[in-house]
Design a protein around this motif. Structure first.
Motif, PDB file in Angstrom:
ATOM      1  N   THR A  76       0.816  -1.206   0.000  1.00  6.78           N
ATOM      2  CA  THR A  76       0.000   0.000   0.000  1.00  6.78           C
ATOM      3  C   THR A  76       0.854   1.261   0.000  1.00  6.78           C
ATOM      4  OG1 THR A  76      -0.111   0.164   2.416  1.00  6.78           O
ATOM      5  CG2 THR A  76      -1.763  -1.224   1.326  1.00  6.78           C
ATOM      6  N   TYR A  77       0.194   2.387  -0.273  1.00  6.50           N
ATOM      7  CA  TYR A  77       0.849   3.693  -0.258  1.00  6.50           C
ATOM      8  C   TYR A  77       1.521   3.937   1.088  1.00  6.50           C
ATOM      9  CZ  TYR A  77       1.135   8.845  -0.182  1.00  6.50           C
ATOM     10  OH  TYR A  77       1.565  10.150  -0.080  1.00  6.50           O
ATOM     11  N   ASN A  78       0.791   3.697   2.180  1.00  8.65           N
ATOM     12  CA  ASN A  78       1.344   3.920   3.524  1.00  8.65           C
ATOM     13  C   ASN A  78       2.558   3.043   3.787  1.00  8.65           C
ATOM     14  OD1 ASN A  78      -0.935   5.488   3.663  1.00  8.65           O
ATOM     15  ND2 ASN A  78      -1.491   4.847   5.728  1.00  8.65           N
ATOM     16  N   ASN A  79       2.482   1.782   3.365  1.00  4.23           N
ATOM     17  CA  ASN A  79       3.593   0.867   3.602  1.00  4.23           C
ATOM     18  C   ASN A  79       4.821   1.250   2.791  1.00  4.23           C
ATOM     19  OD1 ASN A  79       2.146  -0.675   5.426  1.00  4.23           O
ATOM     20  ND2 ASN A  79       1.424  -2.130   3.885  1.00  4.23           N
ATOM     21  N   LYS A  80       4.607   1.709   1.575  1.00  3.13           N
ATOM     22  CA  LYS A  80       5.723   2.151   0.746  1.00  3.13           C
ATOM     23  C   LYS A  80       6.480   3.301   1.425  1.00  3.13           C
ATOM     24  CE  LYS A  80       6.049  -0.178  -3.160  1.00  3.13           C
ATOM     25  NZ  LYS A  80       7.323  -0.811  -3.605  1.00  3.13           N
ATOM     26  N   LEU A  81       5.736   4.123   2.140  1.00  2.00           N
ATOM     27  CA  LEU A  81       6.342   5.286   2.778  1.00  2.00           C
ATOM     28  C   LEU A  81       6.809   5.007   4.206  1.00  2.00           C
ATOM     29  CD1 LEU A  81       4.147   8.264   1.502  1.00  2.00           C
ATOM     30  CD2 LEU A  81       6.485   7.689   0.866  1.00  2.00           C
ATOM     31  N   THR A  82       7.203   3.759   4.464  1.00  2.00           N
ATOM     32  CA  THR A  82       7.808   3.440   5.764  1.00  2.00           C
ATOM     33  C   THR A  82       9.328   3.400   5.666  1.00  2.00           C
ATOM     34  OG1 THR A  82       7.579   1.063   5.343  1.00  2.00           O
ATOM     35  CG2 THR A  82       5.815   2.141   6.592  1.00  2.00           C
ATOM     36  N   ASN A  83       9.836   3.190   4.443  1.00  2.00           N
ATOM     37  CA  ASN A  83      11.293   3.161   4.256  1.00  2.00           C
ATOM     38  C   ASN A  83      11.620   3.816   2.918  1.00  2.00           C
ATOM     39  OD1 ASN A  83      14.074   2.474   4.036  1.00  2.00           O
ATOM     40  ND2 ASN A  83      13.728   0.788   5.464  1.00  2.00           N
ATOM     41  N   VAL A  84      12.158   5.016   2.999  1.00  2.00           N
ATOM     42  CA  VAL A  84      12.384   5.854   1.819  1.00  2.00           C
ATOM     43  C   VAL A  84      13.823   6.368   1.837  1.00  2.00           C
ATOM     44  CG1 VAL A  84      11.720   8.031   0.705  1.00  2.00           C
ATOM     45  CG2 VAL A  84       9.963   6.561   1.725  1.00  2.00           C
ATOM     46  N   ALA A  85      14.378   6.589   0.654  1.00  2.00           N
ATOM     47  CA  ALA A  85      15.699   7.204   0.544  1.00  2.00           C
ATOM     48  C   ALA A  85      15.613   8.403  -0.391  1.00  2.00           C
ATOM     49  CB  ALA A  85      16.725   6.201   0.021  1.00  2.00           C
ATOM     50  N   VAL A  86      16.379   9.438  -0.087  1.00  2.00           N
ATOM     51  CA  VAL A  86      16.479  10.609  -0.958  1.00  2.00           C
ATOM     52  C   VAL A  86      17.945  10.814  -1.298  1.00  2.00           C
ATOM     53  CG1 VAL A  86      16.087  13.078  -1.244  1.00  2.00           C
ATOM     54  CG2 VAL A  86      14.432  11.699   0.031  1.00  2.00           C
ATOM     55  N   LEU A  87      18.280  10.730  -2.570  1.00  2.00           N
ATOM     56  CA  LEU A  87      19.653  10.929  -3.029  1.00  2.00           C
ATOM     57  C   LEU A  87      19.857  12.409  -3.347  1.00  2.00           C
ATOM     58  CD1 LEU A  87      19.895   7.936  -5.556  1.00  2.00           C
ATOM     59  CD2 LEU A  87      20.190   7.911  -3.068  1.00  2.00           C
ATOM     60  N   GLY A  88      20.980  12.962  -2.886  1.00  2.00           N
ATOM     61  CA  GLY A  88      21.193  14.402  -3.053  1.00  2.00           C
ATOM     62  C   GLY A  88      20.363  15.186  -2.070  1.00  2.00           C
ATOM     63  N   ALA A  89      20.208  14.635  -0.878  1.00  2.00           N
ATOM     64  CA  ALA A  89      19.253  15.158   0.104  1.00  2.00           C
ATOM     65  C   ALA A  89      19.572  16.545   0.621  1.00  2.00           C
ATOM     66  CB  ALA A  89      19.144  14.190   1.282  1.00  2.00           C
ATOM     67  N   ALA A  90      20.840  16.947   0.605  1.00  2.00           N
ATOM     68  CA  ALA A  90      21.202  18.231   1.205  1.00  2.00           C
ATOM     69  C   ALA A  90      21.246  19.372   0.195  1.00  2.00           C
ATOM     70  CB  ALA A  90      22.550  18.115   1.913  1.00  2.00           C
ATOM     71  N   GLY A  91      20.993  19.087  -1.083  1.00  2.00           N
ATOM     72  CA  GLY A  91      20.951  20.139  -2.088  1.00  2.00           C
ATOM     73  C   GLY A  91      19.661  20.929  -1.990  1.00  2.00           C
ATOM     74  N   LYS A  92      19.543  21.964  -2.805  1.00  2.00           N
ATOM     75  CA  LYS A  92      18.356  22.820  -2.712  1.00  2.00           C
ATOM     76  C   LYS A  92      17.086  22.052  -3.055  1.00  2.00           C
ATOM     77  CE  LYS A  92      16.610  27.394  -3.604  1.00  2.00           C
ATOM     78  NZ  LYS A  92      16.858  28.732  -4.152  1.00  2.00           N
ATOM     79  N   MET A  93      17.127  21.256  -4.117  1.00  2.00           N
ATOM     80  CA  MET A  93      15.956  20.473  -4.476  1.00  2.00           C
ATOM     81  C   MET A  93      15.767  19.307  -3.506  1.00  2.00           C
ATOM     82  SD  MET A  93      14.727  22.162  -6.966  1.00  2.00           S
ATOM     83  CE  MET A  93      13.417  21.032  -7.447  1.00  2.00           C
ATOM     84  N   GLY A  94      16.867  18.630  -3.193  1.00  2.00           N
ATOM     85  CA  GLY A  94      16.781  17.482  -2.303  1.00  2.00           C
ATOM     86  C   GLY A  94      16.266  17.829  -0.929  1.00  2.00           C
ATOM     87  N   SER A  95      16.703  18.963  -0.370  1.00  2.00           N
ATOM     88  CA  SER A  95      16.261  19.352   0.971  1.00  2.00           C
ATOM     89  C   SER A  95      14.763  19.615   0.996  1.00  2.00           C
ATOM     90  CB  SER A  95      17.024  20.590   1.440  1.00  2.00           C
ATOM     91  OG  SER A  95      16.813  21.687   0.571  1.00  2.00           O
ATOM     92  N   GLY A  96      14.236  20.205  -0.078  1.00  2.00           N
ATOM     93  CA  GLY A  96      12.795  20.441  -0.147  1.00  2.00           C
ATOM     94  C   GLY A  96      12.020  19.141  -0.257  1.00  2.00           C
ATOM     95  N   ILE A  97      12.568  18.199  -1.022  1.00  2.00           N
ATOM     96  CA  ILE A  97      11.919  16.888  -1.170  1.00  2.00           C
ATOM     97  C   ILE A  97      11.943  16.140   0.158  1.00  2.00           C
ATOM     98  CG2 ILE A  97      12.105  14.636  -2.306  1.00  2.00           C
ATOM     99  CD1 ILE A  97      13.167  16.162  -4.786  1.00  2.00           C
ATOM    100  N   VAL A  98      13.062  16.208   0.869  1.00  2.00           N
ATOM    101  CA  VAL A  98      13.149  15.578   2.192  1.00  2.00           C
ATOM    102  C   VAL A  98      12.112  16.181   3.130  1.00  2.00           C
ATOM    103  CG1 VAL A  98      14.573  15.316   4.260  1.00  2.00           C
ATOM    104  CG2 VAL A  98      15.575  14.935   2.010  1.00  2.00           C
TER     105      VAL A  98
END
Length: 443
Positions: free
Chosen positions: A2-24
């Protein structure tokens, strides 16, 4: 899953950049909200914020705390409902602080790429480099037993190309956030051919939950936003070069910047916007499109700026770097002269530009006023009606520019990039904050 289960373990690559930080930020809030609303511990969910710089990750966490606090202060009523069963939270401040800590507990900053090997969903916001993206995706997909879904923030590279080269079997979709992600309402979703339909459903649900305005783009290099923007730049440069045959190049640049900003009632002129994005970034996007489309998309003028180290772009705090123009607290102060290799005071140039262009229609309003005008449509129609009757150099340049913008928008539909002209208009009005869509009948 399910949608909820998918969002229990997520990774963001480039997390500290301007776009990545907003996505995080947006993803962490969504992940925490789902668990808090469901009576679960947010800390049991994991958002692996992956970046190569420990210092940048430290800055990311400070940014998240500040932004989540602002968000919490706007949703106190909802938070009190979610935390009503907790007898230790009485004052609003206590509830707000608990929420901030809960959201931050979701985020696990790390420099280890291996953290993505357990994720169900992987967001990507690294540099616009197709080889790098393919390498990262392929590595994660081969080492992750969950066979994760990838959501790439690329603004120009065809998703199907990445899918094929990385061997992702349709488990990738383009989720193009606009800058900055936490503020911009537009979400350009680009499903490649043979995309996993469950991933498409997930991407749409996520965008809706994030309260984004969704526009679907076909998987063609540049998509809708940059498909329009890059061609808009090239037309402006062409007109600039024509003017430069009878006036200094600096004046020609300022002329087209004023035409595209003031005469077309946009928030920024075309060269200022190029600085905002980055001259180097614009050139890279053009190169991506040039190699993949049956169309020449190259800009010699921008290449000349790059040769002299003029790149533009933004600092980590969002402030503007000097580029084609020099800036002081966001205000243009100088324009760069390729001949002398130095900046020239904008005031002296602006006066000559204004004299050359002539008077503007009496009904003209600056962009800030136009977007707040409750009778905007009537105002715009009156303005363009007046513009049509004028034959000043400014009016003629503006009419040619507006007609070209209309043509570019319609061509995006004809080429199968956008599904309809309304989508082009939505992207330009929402993602680029234009006061009106380029495809119109004003002229």
């Amino acid at each position: 899953m399910t949608y909820n289960n998918k969002l229990t373990n997520v990774a963001v690559l480039g997390a500290a950049g301007k776009m990545g930080s907003g996505i995080v930020l947006l993803t962490a809030i969504e992940m925490a909200n789902l668990r808090i609303a469901g009576g679960k511990d947010p800390g049991e969910a994991s958002l692996h914020a992956i970046d190569i710089s420990p210092a940048a990750l430290s800055g990311l966490m400070k940014y998240l705390r500040t932004q989540v606090l602002k968000s919490a202060e706007k949703m106190t009523v909802q938070l009190r409902k979610w935390y009503a069963a907790n007898p230790n939270l009485i004052e609003n401040e206590e509830v707000i602080n608990q929420y901030v800590n809960d959201v931050l507990s979701v985020v696990k900053p790390t420099t280890r790429m291996e953290a993505a090997y357990e994720a169900h969903v992987v967001f990507e916001a690294v540099s616009e480099n197709p080889d790098l993206k393919v390498k990262l995706f392929s590595n994660i997909y081969q080492n992750n037993p969950n066979k994760p879904w990838f959501l790439t923030n690329t603004s120009s590279i065809p998703i199907g190309e990445i899918n094929e080269k990385a061997g992702l079997n349709g488990n990738i979709i383009g989720l193009h956030f606009y800058n900055p992600p936490a503020v911009q309402k537009l979400m350009e979703i680009i499903p490649p051919k043979d995309v996993n339909p469950e991933l498409t459903d997930f991407a749409n649900q996520l965008a809706k939950n994030l309260k984004k305005i969704i526009v679907l783009s076909n998987d063609v290099a540049g998509f809708i936003g940059n498909g329009f923007f890059m061609r808009d730049i090239l037309f402006a440069v062409l007109e600039t070069q024509k003017l430069a045959e009878k006036m200094p190049l600096t004046e020609a640049i300022c002329t087209l910047d004023k035409i595209s900003r003031d005469y077309l009632i946009r928030p920024m002129g075309i060269f200022q916007l190029s600085d905002y994005v980055g001259v180097d970034v614009c050139l890279f996007i053009m190169s991506v499109m040039d190699k993949r489309l049956n169309e020449t998309l190259q800009c010699q003028l921008f290449e000349q700026f790059m040769e002299q180290g003029i790149k533009g772009g933004q600092f980590a705090d969002g402030s503007q770097k000097d580029g084609i123009f020099r800036y002081e607290k966001g205000r243009i102060t100088d324009v760069y002269d390729l001949g002398s290799k130095k900046y020239i005071d904008i005031e002296a140039v602006a006066e000559k530009v204004d004299t050359f262009l002539g008077t503007m229609p009496a009904s003209w309003q600056p962009w800030k006023n136009a977007i707040k005008n409750r009778s905007r449509e009537g105002m715009l129609q009156q303005y363009f009606n007046e513009l049509k009757q004028m034959e000043t150099p400014g009016a003629e340049l503006a009419k040619a520019y507006a007609r070209k913008a209309n043509e570019i928008g319609q061509q995006l539909v004809a080429d199968g990039v956008a599904h309809k002209t309304e989508d082009v208009n939505t992207v330009m009005m929402t993602g680029f904050f234009h006061a009106y869509g380029p495809v119109n009948d004003y002229l």
